[in-house]
Structures are given as structure tokens and as C-alpha cells.
Write an enzyme that holds these catalytic residues in place. Structure first.
Site, PDB file in Angstrom:
ATOM      1  N   ARG B  63      79.156 102.831   8.439  1.00 59.18           N
ATOM      2  CA  ARG B  63      78.589 103.443   9.245  1.00 59.18           C
ATOM      3  C   ARG B  63      77.013 102.560   8.750  1.00 59.18           C
ATOM      4  NH1 ARG B  63      77.529 109.055   9.676  1.00 59.18           N
ATOM      5  NH2 ARG B  63      80.020 108.391   9.081  1.00 59.18           N
ATOM      6  N   THR B  64      77.470 102.621   7.240  1.00 62.25           N
ATOM      7  CA  THR B  64      75.722 101.526   6.955  1.00 62.25           C
ATOM      8  C   THR B  64      75.985 100.019   7.688  1.00 62.25           C
ATOM      9  OG1 THR B  64      74.787 102.992   5.580  1.00 62.25           O
ATOM     10  CG2 THR B  64      74.239 100.587   5.151  1.00 62.25           C
ATOM     11  N   LYS B  91      88.813  88.154  -7.679  1.00 62.41           N
ATOM     12  CA  LYS B  91      89.817  87.205  -8.442  1.00 62.41           C
ATOM     13  C   LYS B  91      89.255  86.568  -9.794  1.00 62.41           C
ATOM     14  CE  LYS B  91      91.115  84.771  -4.139  1.00 62.41           C
ATOM     15  NZ  LYS B  91      90.852  83.678  -3.589  1.00 62.41           N
ATOM     16  N   ARG B 113      75.475  95.278  -0.261  1.00 66.20           N
ATOM     17  CA  ARG B 113      75.645  97.019  -0.811  1.00 66.20           C
ATOM     18  C   ARG B 113      76.550  96.650  -1.707  1.00 66.20           C
ATOM     19  NH1 ARG B 113      78.514 102.635   1.825  1.00 66.20           N
ATOM     20  NH2 ARG B 113      75.567 102.307   2.234  1.00 66.20           N
ATOM     21  N   HIS B 141      69.099 103.370  -1.481  1.00 65.27           N
ATOM     22  CA  HIS B 141      69.518 103.179  -0.181  1.00 65.27           C
ATOM     23  C   HIS B 141      68.332 103.077   0.539  1.00 65.27           C
ATOM     24  CE1 HIS B 141      71.541 102.779   2.667  1.00 65.27           C
ATOM     25  NE2 HIS B 141      72.472 103.715   3.014  1.00 65.27           N
TER      26      HIS B 141
END
Lengths: 422, 311
Positions: B63-64, B91, B113, B141
Site C-alpha cells: 500500500r505505501t 548480490k 523504504r 514512517h
């Protein structure tokens, strides 16, 4: 080598010249003359305004990197960094690869460094591979030259193993070193637990993780009638536990890392991973308690907690960065600044030169005619700014780069050799 | 737009901690206008034309990520998406290398994020682009807290003196921390409620009240913000079973009906139905969970716009 140190204040409570401004004449590894205005011909004359001279300093719990982590530090760079920090002796932790857990590894360190400017004193591991399970051949290592036993950076968790180690070293009147830290209580911890860690969303390491193990180690040392050194205290309550144990006559000693004296957890508000060290920087109240413990003798030593790391392990998101910072070269300037008005120069010299030799059974050093020339020259009032290019360590993980310190090491003399700052 | 005359005090949105109350009000004011925009038949404005935004998601998000992407597209920004599962991170590339590679392609803003607290701050210290924190581990957040407070204001007006309770897993929650900072800046009183093992020991020193009794806390509050149980971030057990959690710390209909007032129920999603909140609460007339989602787009448009016009 013929060396003349002119007009230095002698700081050595065991010397008849203590507190006197004197000239020192050194031939090879012996102090052959002390007096005022010595007229002797030397290869090098050292004369500096405000110069002090004391028995050579000793750091305990250094990570020297060799064998296995020579990209972080090797025996040569460790010795250079030690000399630049004023140390003529370093007790090195066994956290290498392989771990210093048998007489062969101890002998390697001894033979590689014997007779050098900086004496290297191996600290043997308590457990095989430092894994905290099986006890090592400590008697063998003692005979090979290990001065103490510790799993170093790995805090010993197992109570039974700790007790057996304390009992076993009594064979040779040895001493065990432990960094008191309960791994289960510090689980996923990134810094001191408090309002700062809470506001940063970082998992905290409670003081309790240290206090509980400090108390455990004191109980075990009492039960075993043995000697324990609690390495790198950061919690005020732990200092108090040691103070009380000493008052009861137990053979308990402890040390404090210099960074913990100079900074508190607020140094981390910007997520600066260079301040991510173990033990963690704690609250301002803990910091004050550490200073008080140094003053009243509860704390015996100040250590640099020298932990070299490659920059790739520090230039990371905070939780991914490793714990540790180098510190030998900046230890004196930082402690002298942090303890200004609290500890006298003589008291500092006790914590740096006299107490470590006594605790770990090292040959005592005293400034007198005919005595061994094992000396540190330093300038207590000299202010300087730490620059990366001046540091001799292979590692740059030092949070003090760019910072002004007070007190500088001028040079060291030991084993017929000398190092002088430019 | 009225907001044109004012500026944010910061060039990144790393956390609510760095914002002033004026910044928050400016964002809300700007979001009001954008909320009107996104309810038009033509939902797009040209405000961020020629601005390229990279959405870097080093942690799963639905959703974000969608909310940010929608906000960026409605502002006509050029958008690139990068997620850890398809990335070079696996990697062994460092965050700095990854981001510098992306910046070499001339990206203006980064929405990130990341699972590590402080990751956005770390990045801000090393690169020049504007950074918007879309959640950094258990730290902050900020856009979630802004949309939460914005949604609360829509329901109950000015938050000064209002009581807001945050329920559940406070220990693993970046939403709780950002909510606390944001609500305090707006003058609200905040209480946290949940099992003691999920409440940080020193949270009271941030000026919030702590209670372990759900019924009492519901009776105290005007707004209940119910957090998701973050099972994915719990590496050890902090409570014995979901069943017992639901029974003693979950919000259910009989609890709500026992109150002598109507309170607002919020949840940042995704919901564990039947754990922290029952369906008959989540879907009730008390709940504004879907309004939160709608407001999320407007708030993120406001943040991106205000950071871009500041340059």
C-alpha cells in the site's frame, strides 16, 4: 642509542624524582643519569615546553588483528599506533583467526614482537576457538607468555565455564578477564537502552545486560577465591558493584573504555556508526559514575578499547555496521580532556602505567638511575586536532577525526628504541 | 495555491522529529488542495513535470508503494521503481553504491523504504537528492503519521488536548514512533497500550502515557489507532499465542459497545483480522481505515510537491 630528555616533569610516585623537573640521560635500554642541567653528549636531545615523563603506559584488551585480520591491523601497525598513543606495552585480546587458544599461537605473538619498541603481552583465550564451550590449555599458555585469560570481545556466557576458568588459573595465580555482557538481554541491541534509543527506534542494550554479568563474575570469583578483571565497564551500577566487592576484600578489578568517559548516548542521535561501540555509550548519569569510579579507585584502568575495522564494516546503515573504533592514538588526549579537573596527571599515570603492571604481573618500571628505560613523554596541555593522515593504525574507524583533544604524546622509549612525534 | 508562499523547513522528509508544527500544518493545508484534485474527473496536475522520482523499496510494501506511486503520477512526475527482490542488493551491493548508481541516471528525489533504522538519514548524509522516508525499520514512517493525524483532524477537528491511544506492538512499530512525534507537535495527548513485552521501557520519557489495560484506555481516548502485530519483525516470541493476544489486547465489538461514547478507530494496515482488531470493528461506522488510505495519496502528493518546490 644515547638520548637526553631535558627539563621534563617526572610523574612516577615510586621515583625519588617524582614531581621534579629533571634531565634524563638514556643509554640503550637504561636510564644512566638523572639530574638538572646534565651536560652529556647525546645522539638526540628532546626538549619541549611542558614535557612530562612517566613509566611507559600499558593498554589492555587491544585487538591487534594478527593473525587473520591483517587488513585491519598487524603487529607492526599495532605497535606503531601504540607508540603514537604513548603505550610501551599492549595486552592483546585473542580474537584473531586462529584464536590465540594454545601455546603455539601465544609463542607466535611473543617471537614476532620480542625486543620491539612496544612489548606485546598475549591474552590467551578461555575457550577453544573462543566459542565459549571447552576450556583451553591455560597452564601451557601461561608458560608460553600469556599474561591473562579472556575470550576478549566475546563475552563469556556460560557460568560453569567461567567458574572452571577462575578455579583453573589459581594453579599459577593467574587472572581472568571478562567483558560483562549478557547476550540474551542485549539481543538485537544496537546502542544503550534509554530515551535516545527509543526515539531512534533502535533496539537498546540495557545496563542490566552488564550489571547482571558483573554481579555474576563477582560471585564466581568470590566462590573460586580467584582473580577477575571486568573489562570495559560502561554502567554506573556495575562500578558500584565492583566498589562494594573491593570493600569486601575480593580480588576484583575493572577498567573503563576512554570513549565511554568522554561521550554519552546522545552522540548517536544522528545515527553516526563511528560511535557504535561495545560497550555502548551510556547515559550522562553513567558517564558521571564512571568518572567518580576512577577518582575513588573503584576503577583501576582506562583502556583504549582499540578495535580496528575496515571502513566497509562501518560505512553502512547503522544496524548493519559493526561495533568498534580504534582508540590507542587518541586515548590520552581524549581522557585528559574528559577528566580535566577530576584526575591529576599523577592519578592518570597510575591508571595507565602503574595499575596495569601490578594487576597483570608485569615487570614494574620506575624512573631511577640504573633503571630500565621504559618511558612515555607527553604534553598534558597541548591541544591538537585529530587528522586521519596522522593516524598510524591501518583502520580509520575513529569517531574523533576532526575533533580537538587536549594532551599529546611526544614519544616513547623502550627496549633501547624510541619513537618521537614529528 | 496558497501554499506557494510558504516553505518546509527541511529539504528531506526523514522523520516527523525534524518537522516543526508549522511544517505539519503546511503539509495538511497543501494536502487539502490535493484531496480536492484527486476527487476531480481529471485527477492529474502538472506540478512535478520534469521531476524524476525513484521509489526504492528494500522491504516489502504494497500500500505505501502504490500510494507513493499514485501520488507521483498524479503530480506528473517521472517514476522509476526499484525493489529489493529484483535488485542488486541480493548480490551484495551496498546501499550507497545502489543509490549512487540510480542517481547517476539523474534522479531528483528518492522515496525509500528500508529495514534499517536511520537508513534514510545515512543516505541523506552522502547524496544530494531529496529523500522521503517511506519507513526505516522500527524508526519512523512520517507520511503514515501525517496521514493519520490529517485523518483524525477531519473527524474530530483540532487535535490540541485530544486523547489518542496507540494499541499493540509499539516495540516493532515505526508508525507508533512517528505518530507520537506528530501528535505531540499538534498538541494531542498520547497513550500507548499493549502487552508490556511489546512496549519499550523508556517510552514514557518521550512524554507518552503507558497502560496495559485495553478497556481503560479505550474509555480514555477519542481516537484509537490500532497497530498491526508485526510477526515478521519478531525474531523471538514476545507473547505466547495470537489467541491470547486477541483475547486480552485485541479490539472487539463488545468492548466498543461498552463505552459511553463514540471513538474513532484507525489502523495503518494491513489488518490481521481477528488478532488486533475484529472484522465487526474494522468494518464498523467507527472505523476510518479506508479514508486513511485515500488521505495517504493526498498527503504524499503534498510532501513531494513541497519538497520539490523548495529546490
Amino acid at each position: 642509542m644515547k638520548l637526553l630528555i631535558r627539563k621534563a616533569v617526572v610523574v612516577d610516585p615510586h621515583s625519588p624524582y617524582h614531581g621534579k623537573v629533571s634531565d634524563l640521560f638514556i643509554e640503550n635500554d637504561t636510564v644512566t643519569g638523572i639530574g638538572s642541567n646534565l651536560k652529556l653528549k647525546a645522539d638526540k636531545v628532546v626538549e619541549a615546553e611542558g614535557c612530562h615523563v612517566s613509566p611507559g603506559w600499558v593498554d589492555i584488551g587491544v585487538q591487534a588483528g594478527d593473525p587473520g585480520f591483517e587488513h585491519r591491523e598487524d603487529l607492526r601497525s599495532a605497535a606503531l599506533a601504540a607508540a603514537a598513543g604513548g603505550y610501551t606495552g599492549i595486552g592483546v585480546f585473542p580474537n584473531t583467526q586462529p584464536v590465540i587458544h594454545g601455546k603455539a599461537e601465544v609463542a607466535y605473538l611473543v617471537t614476532q614482537t620480542k625486543g620491539g619498541l612496544v612489548d606485546l603481552f598475549p591474552i590467551g583465550a578461555i575457550s577453544t576457538d573462543g566459542a565459549g564451550k571447552q576450556i583451553t590449555e591455560m597452564i601451557d599458555m601461561h608458560h608460553a607468555g600469556a599474561i591473562a585469560f579472556s575470550d576478549g570481545q566475546s563475552a563469556l556466557q556460560n557460568n560453569g565455564l567461567m567458574l572452571r576458568a577462575l578455579q583453573y588459573v589459581r594453579t599459577f595465580e593467574g587472572i581472568v578477564i571478562n567483558r560483562p555482557y549478557d547476550e540474551a538481554l542485549g539481543l538485537e541491541g544496537q546502542m544503550h537502552e534509554g530515551v535516545v534509543s527509543t526515539s531512534l527506534g533502535l533496539r537498546g542494550i540495557p545496563n542490566l545486560a552488564e550489571d547482571l554479568m558483573t554481579q555474576r563474575d563477582i560471585y564466581l570469583a568470590d566462590y573460586a577465591c580467584s582473580r577477575i578483571h571486568l573489562f570495559g565497564l560502561s554502567s554506573g551500577h556495575s562500578v558500584d558493584l565492583v566498589r562494594k566487592a573491593k570493600a569486601r576484600g575480593l580480588q576484583v578489578s575493572c577498567s573503563v573504555p576512554v570513549l565511554n568517559l568522554a561521550f554519552d548516548d546522545r552522540a548517536l542521535v544522528e545515527f553516526d556508526s563511528h560511535f557504535k561501540v561495545m560497550p555502548p555509550l551510556r547515559s550522562p548519569e553513567d558517564q558521571e559514575a564512571l568518572k567518580a569510579g576512577l577518582k575513588d579507585g573503584a576503577i583501576d584502568l582506562i583502556v583504549s578499547n582499540h578495535t580496528p575495522l575496515e571502513i566497509e564494516l562501518k560505512m553502512l546503515e547503522f544496524p548493519y555496521a559493526d561495533f568498534g573504533a580504534i582508540g590507542m592514538e587518541t586515548a590520552y588526549g581524549l581522557m585528559n580532556k574528559a577528566l580535566e579537573g577530576i584526575l591529576t596527571t599523577e592519578e592518570l599515570v597510575r591508571k595507565l602505567a602503574i595499575n596495569p603492571r601490578k594487576l597483570f604481573g608485569l615487570e614494574p618500571v620506575s624512573i631511577r638511575e640504573g633503571g630500565k628505560a621504559n618511558l612515555t613523554c607527553f604534553l598534558p596541555d597541548h591541544r591538537w586536532v585529530v587528522r586521519r593522515e596522522h593516524l598510524k593504525s591501518k583502520s580509520a574507524s575513529n569517531p574523533l577525526i576532526g575533533m580537538e583533544l587536549k594532551g599529546k604524546v611526544l614519544g616513547v622509549v623502550n627496549n633501547g628504541q624510541a619513537w618521537w612525534a614529528d | 495555491m496558497a501554499a506557494m508562499t510558504q516553505q518546509l523547513s527541511t529539504r528531506h522528509l526523514l522523520g516527523i522529529k525534524d518537522l516543526t508544527a508549522e511544517d505539519i500544518r503546511l503539509i495538511f493545508h497543501t494536502a487539502d488542495s490535493f484531496k480536492e484534485v484527486i476527487n476531480r474527473p481529471i485527477k492529474k496536475v502538472p506540478s512535478l513535470r520534469d521531476i524524476t522520482i525513484a521509489n526504492l523499496f528494500f522491504e516489502d510494501s504494497t500500500r505505501t508503494r502504490i500510494s507513493f506511486e499514485l501520488a507521483e503520477k498524479r503530480l506528473s512526475a517521472d517514476v522509476i521503481n526499484f525493489s529489493a527482490s529484483s535488485s542488486s542488493v541480493k548480490k551484495g551491493e551496498t546501499l550507497l553504491d545502489t543509490v549512487n548508481n540510480i542517481l547517476s541516471m539523474k534522479v531528483d528525489m528518492i522515496v525509500m523504504r528500508h529495514p534499517a533504522p536511520g537508513a534514510c538519514k545515512f543516505l541523506a548524509g552522502h547524496i544530494g537528492a531529496n529523500i522521503v522516508n517511506a519507513g526505516d525499520g522500527t524508526h519512523e514512517h512520517p507520511t503514515q503519521a501525517l496521514l493519520d493525524a490529517f485523518s483524525m483532524q477531519e473527524q474530530i477537528g483540532d487535535l490540541k488536548g485530544k486523547h489518542v491511544a496507540i494499541f499493540g506492538d509499539i516495540l516493532h512499530s515505526r508508525v507508533a514512533l512517528s505518530n507520537i512525534f506528530c501528535l505531540q507537535k499538534l498538541g494531542a495527548k498520547v497513550r500507548v497500550c499493549g502487552p508490556p513485552t511489546l512496549i519499550p521501557k523508556y517510552i514514557d520519557q518521550l512524554g507518552v502515557e503507558v497502560d496495559y489495560d485495553v478497556r481503560k484506555t479505550l474509555a480514555w481516548c477519542d481516537v484509537a489507532n490500532v497497530l498491526r502485530i508485526q510477526l515478521e519483525r519478531q525474531h523471538i516470541r514476545y507473547f505466547p499465542t495470537l489467541r491470547e493476544y486477541a483475547q486480552y489486547f485485541g479490539i472487539n465489538r463488545p468492548l466498543l459497545d461498552s463505552l459511553d461514547k463514540k471513538i474513532v478507530i484507525m489502523h495503518p494496515g494491513p489488518i490481521n483480522r481477528g488478532v488486533e482488531i475484529t472484522s465487526d470493528v474494522a468494518d464498523s461506522e467507527h472505523s476510518i481505515i479506508l479514508q486513511q488510505v485515500e488521505n495517504g495519496v493526498a498527503i504524499r502528493m503534498a510532501v513531494l510537491y513541497l519538497l520539490a518546490v523548495r529546490n
